[in-house]
Motif scaffolding. Structure first.
Motif, short mmCIF file in Angstrom:
data_model
loop_
_atom_site.label_atom_id
_atom_site.label_comp_id
_atom_site.label_asym_id
_atom_site.label_seq_id
_atom_site.Cartn_x
_atom_site.Cartn_y
_atom_site.Cartn_z
N ALA A 112 0.92 -1.39 -0.12
CA ALA A 112 -0.02 0.01 0.01
C ALA A 112 0.82 1.23 0.22
N GLU A 113 1.98 1.20 0.90
CA GLU A 113 2.87 2.49 1.04
C GLU A 113 3.42 2.88 -0.39
N LEU A 114 3.92 1.76 -1.15
CA LEU A 114 4.70 1.82 -2.39
C LEU A 114 3.80 2.55 -3.51
N LEU A 115 2.51 2.01 -3.85
CA LEU A 115 1.61 2.38 -4.75
C LEU A 115 1.43 3.86 -4.77
N GLY A 116 1.23 4.58 -3.59
CA GLY A 116 0.64 5.86 -3.60
C GLY A 116 -0.50 6.07 -4.16
N GLY A 117 -0.83 7.24 -4.97
CA GLY A 117 -1.94 7.37 -5.75
C GLY A 117 -2.35 6.60 -6.90
N ARG A 118 -1.00 6.58 -7.84
CA ARG A 118 -1.50 5.98 -9.22
C ARG A 118 -0.99 4.65 -9.30
N GLY A 119 -0.20 3.97 -8.51
CA GLY A 119 0.48 2.68 -8.52
C GLY A 119 -0.54 1.65 -8.87
N ARG A 120 -0.49 0.50 -9.16
CA ARG A 120 -1.29 -0.72 -9.10
C ARG A 120 -0.28 -1.89 -8.69
N ALA A 121 -1.20 -3.01 -8.16
CA ALA A 121 -0.13 -4.10 -7.84
C ALA A 121 -0.70 -5.24 -8.08
N PHE A 122 0.15 -6.12 -8.45
CA PHE A 122 -0.31 -7.57 -8.69
C PHE A 122 0.31 -8.42 -7.61
N VAL A 123 -0.64 -9.15 -6.78
CA VAL A 123 0.08 -9.82 -5.72
C VAL A 123 -0.70 -11.35 -5.81
N VAL A 124 0.05 -12.37 -5.86
CA VAL A 124 -0.24 -13.65 -5.98
C VAL A 124 0.41 -14.37 -4.72
N GLU A 125 -0.39 -15.28 -4.08
CA GLU A 125 -0.10 -15.99 -2.91
C GLU A 125 -0.53 -17.37 -2.97
N LEU A 126 0.00 -18.36 -2.27
CA LEU A 126 -0.28 -19.70 -2.13
C LEU A 126 -1.57 -19.88 -1.40
N THR A 127 -2.42 -20.82 -1.60
CA THR A 127 -3.51 -21.04 -0.67
C THR A 127 -3.10 -22.26 -0.07
N PRO A 128 -3.92 -22.51 1.07
CA PRO A 128 -3.70 -23.63 1.93
C PRO A 128 -3.83 -25.11 1.23
N ALA A 129 -4.50 -24.93 0.17
CA ALA A 129 -4.32 -26.39 -0.63
C ALA A 129 -3.22 -26.34 -1.17
N SER A 130 -2.18 -25.74 -1.28
CA SER A 130 -0.63 -26.13 -1.82
C SER A 130 -0.09 -26.80 -0.70
N LYS A 131 -0.41 -27.02 0.59
CA LYS A 131 0.12 -28.03 1.53
C LYS A 131 -0.03 -29.33 1.14
N ALA A 132 -1.14 -29.61 0.82
CA ALA A 132 -1.48 -31.05 0.26
C ALA A 132 -0.43 -31.36 -0.89
N VAL A 133 -0.55 -30.36 -1.67
CA VAL A 133 0.74 -30.81 -2.83
C VAL A 133 2.04 -30.99 -2.44
N LEU A 134 2.35 -30.34 -1.53
CA LEU A 134 3.87 -30.14 -0.99
C LEU A 134 3.80 -31.55 -0.11
N LEU A 135 3.04 -31.84 0.63
CA LEU A 135 2.94 -32.98 1.36
C LEU A 135 3.09 -34.24 0.63
N LYS A 136 2.21 -34.37 -0.39
CA LYS A 136 2.65 -35.70 -1.26
C LYS A 136 4.08 -35.51 -1.88
N ALA A 137 4.40 -34.33 -2.38
CA ALA A 137 5.88 -34.33 -2.99
C ALA A 137 6.85 -34.84 -1.70
N ALA A 138 6.61 -34.39 -0.59
CA ALA A 138 7.49 -34.88 0.40
C ALA A 138 7.44 -36.22 0.75
#
Length: 242
Positions: A142-168
């Motif tokens: 939020a600080e970096l955007l100021g008035g004119r900036g836009r952000a793209f944020v992508v984050e893992l969901t908890p469903a990723s845990k099952a994928v990582l557990l299977k891999a491990a």
């Protein structure tokens, strides 16, 4: 040792032991699988004459692609070792790289004052942050955007845990690149389902677009299947400036 120092040292250790070879880090995907499609989602909302800041840039693979879309690209990372890797990899000098702790509000504000309004790209940083630091990480966006900036944020969901557990749990244990993540005490997919959008709203960001996706990794399961981690993406603006 306090949690923040442990966290910093974990990342320094990880990147110090990572070579310059592309894809050695499990998340160091080819831009065609990451920042290229992500930019296509962000660009309809963004002013490309503004700089773009890649938060948690690692070795700068995605930052270098972002530099082809925006007039100026700056990659920042908590780890000094990561920044050294990024600078070495940027042989054409298309981007800038500097160390920055997103939890350090004064340092984030100083960057904002230096660059002006910026666009932000942040791929899978909140879920890896310590729980007590996640509000500050969202606040940095939020600080970096100021008035004119836009952000793209992508984050893992908890469903990723099952994928990582299977891999491990494969016959040979975790694949090598995933084992390195665990060995350094890093904790992927640590955020709850609604935690990320709640954090973003709490710091005054509004969602312009959102959707489900998967983050391609550079590691594969024993049967050759690429590890793809379920994720959710957001295009964001400051709620008071949207």
């Amino acid at each position: 040792m306090d949690a923040s120092r442990r966290y910093r040292e974990a990342w320094e250790g990880f990147w110090r032991e990572t070579s310059d070879a592309p894809g050695e880090a499990i998340w160091d995907s080819d831009p065609a699988l990451a920042s290229v499609p992500h930019s296509e989602l962000l660009l309809p909302y963004a002013d490309v004459s503004l700089p773009v800041v890649d938060l948690g840039c690692g070795n700068g693979t995605q930052t270098r692609y972002l530099a082809t879309c925006f007039d100026r690209a700056v990659g920042v990372d908590l780890s000094h070792a990561a920044i050294e890797l990024a600078r070495r990899a940027d042989t054409a000098k298309v981007a800038e790289f500097e160390q920055l702790d997103l939890v350090d509000h004064d340092a984030v504000r100083a960057l904002r004052e230096r660059l002006g309004d910026t666009n932000v790209y942040m791929r899978a940083v909140i879920h890896q942050s310590e729980p007590q630091d996640r509000p500050a990480v969202a606040g940095a966006v939020a600080e970096l955007l100021g008035g004119r900036g836009r952000a793209f944020v992508v984050e893992l969901t908890p469903a990723s845990k099952a994928v990582l557990l299977k891999a491990a749990e494969g016959p040979g244990g975790p694949p090598e690149k995933l084992r390195r993540v665990f060995d350094h005490g890093l904790k992927p997919a640590g955020a709850a389902e609604e935690e990320v959008p709640e954090l973003l709203r709490a710091v005054g960001l509004t969602v312009l677009a959102t959707g489900d996706t998967a983050l391609a990794q550079t590691e594969r399961l024993p049967d050759g299947t690429r590890i793809d981690l379920p994720a959710r993406w957001f295009v964001l603006a400051r709620a008071d400036r949207a």
